[in-house]
Design a protein around this motif. Structure first.
Motif, PDB file in Angstrom:
ATOM      1  N   GLU A   5     -63.285  67.448 -54.345  1.00 39.00           N
ATOM      2  CA  GLU A   5     -63.427  67.149 -52.927  1.00 39.00           C
ATOM      3  C   GLU A   5     -63.683  68.380 -52.075  1.00 39.00           C
ATOM      4  O   GLU A   5     -63.982  68.265 -50.886  1.00 39.00           O
ATOM      5  N   LEU A   6     -63.588  69.557 -52.675  1.00 38.76           N
ATOM      6  CA  LEU A   6     -63.813  70.791 -51.919  1.00 38.76           C
ATOM      7  C   LEU A   6     -65.133  71.470 -52.244  1.00 38.76           C
ATOM      8  O   LEU A   6     -65.654  72.215 -51.417  1.00 38.76           O
ATOM      9  N   CYS A   7     -65.679  71.242 -53.420  1.00 35.28           N
ATOM     10  CA  CYS A   7     -66.921  71.949 -53.778  1.00 35.28           C
ATOM     11  C   CYS A   7     -67.951  71.066 -54.470  1.00 35.28           C
ATOM     12  O   CYS A   7     -69.038  71.525 -54.800  1.00 35.28           O
ATOM     13  N   ARG A  14     -60.781  63.771 -61.849  1.00 34.24           N
ATOM     14  CA  ARG A  14     -59.813  64.483 -61.023  1.00 34.24           C
ATOM     15  C   ARG A  14     -60.352  64.687 -59.609  1.00 34.24           C
ATOM     16  O   ARG A  14     -61.554  64.668 -59.379  1.00 34.24           O
ATOM     17  N   TYR A  15     -59.431  64.898 -58.663  1.00 34.69           N
ATOM     18  CA  TYR A  15     -59.820  65.078 -57.267  1.00 34.69           C
ATOM     19  C   TYR A  15     -60.095  66.537 -56.909  1.00 34.69           C
ATOM     20  O   TYR A  15     -60.794  66.808 -55.927  1.00 34.69           O
ATOM     21  N   LEU A  16     -59.539  67.483 -57.684  1.00 35.41           N
ATOM     22  CA  LEU A  16     -59.783  68.901 -57.460  1.00 35.41           C
ATOM     23  C   LEU A  16     -60.215  69.555 -58.762  1.00 35.41           C
ATOM     24  O   LEU A  16     -59.682  69.239 -59.831  1.00 35.41           O
ATOM     25  N   CYS A  17     -61.180  70.457 -58.681  1.00 33.96           N
ATOM     26  CA  CYS A  17     -61.586  71.206 -59.865  1.00 33.96           C
ATOM     27  C   CYS A  17     -60.507  72.239 -60.194  1.00 33.96           C
ATOM     28  O   CYS A  17     -59.601  72.521 -59.392  1.00 33.96           O
ATOM     29  N   GLY A 121     -55.031  65.532 -60.163  1.00 28.69           N
ATOM     30  CA  GLY A 121     -55.586  64.454 -60.971  1.00 28.69           C
ATOM     31  C   GLY A 121     -55.362  63.058 -60.438  1.00 28.69           C
ATOM     32  O   GLY A 121     -56.103  62.138 -60.804  1.00 28.69           O
ATOM     33  N   ASN A 122     -54.369  62.879 -59.545  1.00 28.35           N
ATOM     34  CA  ASN A 122     -53.970  61.519 -59.195  1.00 28.35           C
ATOM     35  C   ASN A 122     -53.805  61.233 -57.706  1.00 28.35           C
ATOM     36  O   ASN A 122     -53.739  60.062 -57.322  1.00 28.35           O
ATOM     37  N   TYR A 123     -53.726  62.257 -56.893  1.00 26.40           N
ATOM     38  CA  TYR A 123     -53.400  62.059 -55.481  1.00 26.40           C
ATOM     39  C   TYR A 123     -54.678  61.912 -54.660  1.00 26.40           C
ATOM     40  O   TYR A 123     -55.477  62.842 -54.555  1.00 26.40           O
ATOM     41  N   LEU A 124     -54.860  60.741 -54.084  1.00 28.26           N
ATOM     42  CA  LEU A 124     -56.104  60.420 -53.382  1.00 28.26           C
ATOM     43  C   LEU A 124     -56.394  61.397 -52.247  1.00 28.26           C
ATOM     44  O   LEU A 124     -57.549  61.697 -51.960  1.00 28.26           O
ATOM     45  N   ALA A 125     -55.362  61.897 -51.591  1.00 28.48           N
ATOM     46  CA  ALA A 125     -55.539  62.799 -50.443  1.00 28.48           C
ATOM     47  C   ALA A 125     -55.471  64.266 -50.856  1.00 28.48           C
ATOM     48  O   ALA A 125     -55.214  65.134 -50.014  1.00 28.48           O
ATOM     49  N   ALA A 126     -55.737  64.572 -52.119  1.00 24.28           N
ATOM     50  CA  ALA A 126     -55.632  65.957 -52.602  1.00 24.28           C
ATOM     51  C   ALA A 126     -56.528  66.900 -51.815  1.00 24.28           C
ATOM     52  O   ALA A 126     -56.147  68.032 -51.508  1.00 24.28           O
ATOM     53  N   GLY A 127     -57.731  66.462 -51.478  1.00 28.19           N
ATOM     54  CA  GLY A 127     -58.643  67.312 -50.725  1.00 28.19           C
ATOM     55  C   GLY A 127     -58.119  67.636 -49.342  1.00 28.19           C
ATOM     56  O   GLY A 127     -58.163  68.790 -48.895  1.00 28.19           O
ATOM     57  N   ASP A 128     -57.591  66.624 -48.646  1.00 25.47           N
ATOM     58  CA  ASP A 128     -57.021  66.855 -47.312  1.00 25.47           C
ATOM     59  C   ASP A 128     -55.805  67.772 -47.387  1.00 25.47           C
ATOM     60  O   ASP A 128     -55.611  68.637 -46.527  1.00 25.47           O
TER      61      ASP A 128
END
Length: 207
Positions: A5-7, A14-17, A121-128
């Motif tokens: 979600e960031l790059c 997963r939500y974050l690399c 890996g699991n938290y929908l709001a990881a990017g925020d």
């Protein structure tokens, strides 16, 4: 297939690399000491509760700071933000647990670091969550005269990605002094020859 979600790099599901998960962990681990240092620069104003002003001159150059922003850069604000994220992540992961731990910046940061793999890996709001931690981190660094390094844009990847000679062409970025590698095709530019070829094959500007 999901992307960070960031790059926007591919992450599987997963939500974050890995790169941004690790950077988030580093920022969380640094926050308690960083905000303790912020506290050395700021004290309550006489005009009202919770307002703050600079009280100590820093050695070396200081970044200009908007006072409206400065009023939110303090230990209490950071504690409030991190506690709310810990409470929400705990609610999502363990919905049947009651209550919430007392807000404490050092304890909340340590807990969030331990849960980073699950968050990424699991938290929908990881990017925020990562963006808000980054905001706390960069604001605090600006107060103590140590601003966050800016990302460098170093041109386009010139590596070939197939036997037909197709050039990757992705934008190459990095933080100062980081190794230079393409996030998309994985090509790395480590030697002087690599960097010379990278510069030589950049698209030519039209006069």
């Amino acid at each position: 297939m999901s992307t960070c979600e960031l790059c926007d790099s591919e992450t599987g599901s997963r939500y974050l690399c890995t790169r941004h998960r690790d950077r988030l962990g580093e920022q969380l681990a640094a926050l308690p000491a960083l905000y303790a240092e912020v506290g050395e620069y700021l004290v309550p104003r006489q005009t009202g509760w919770g307002e703050i002003v600079a009280t100590r001159a820093a050695a070396g150059p200081r970044s200009p700071i908007n006072e409206d922003v400065l009023d939110t850069v303090n230990w209490g604000r950071a504690t409030e933000v991190l506690s709310s994220w810990r409470t929400d992540i705990r609610r999502v992961r363990w919905p049947h647990r009651d209550g919430a731990p007392a807000a404490r910046l050092d304890a909340d940061c340590a807990w969030l670091v331990r849960e980073l793999d699950w968050i990424a890996g699991n938290y929908l709001a990881a990017g925020d969550f990562a963006r808000e931690v980054w905001t706390l981190y960069t604001q605090a660094r600006s107060v103590v005269g140590d601003p966050e390094p800016r990302v460098q844009r170093l041109g386009y990847c010139v590596a070939t990605v197939d036997d037909k000679g197709t050039v990757c062409g992705a934008v190459l970025t990095r933080l100062p002094n980081e190794p230079l590698a393409c996030r998309w095709c994985g090509a790395s530019y480590t030697t002087a020859t690599d960097l010379l070829l990278l510069e030589y094959y950049q698209p030519k500007k039209v006069a």
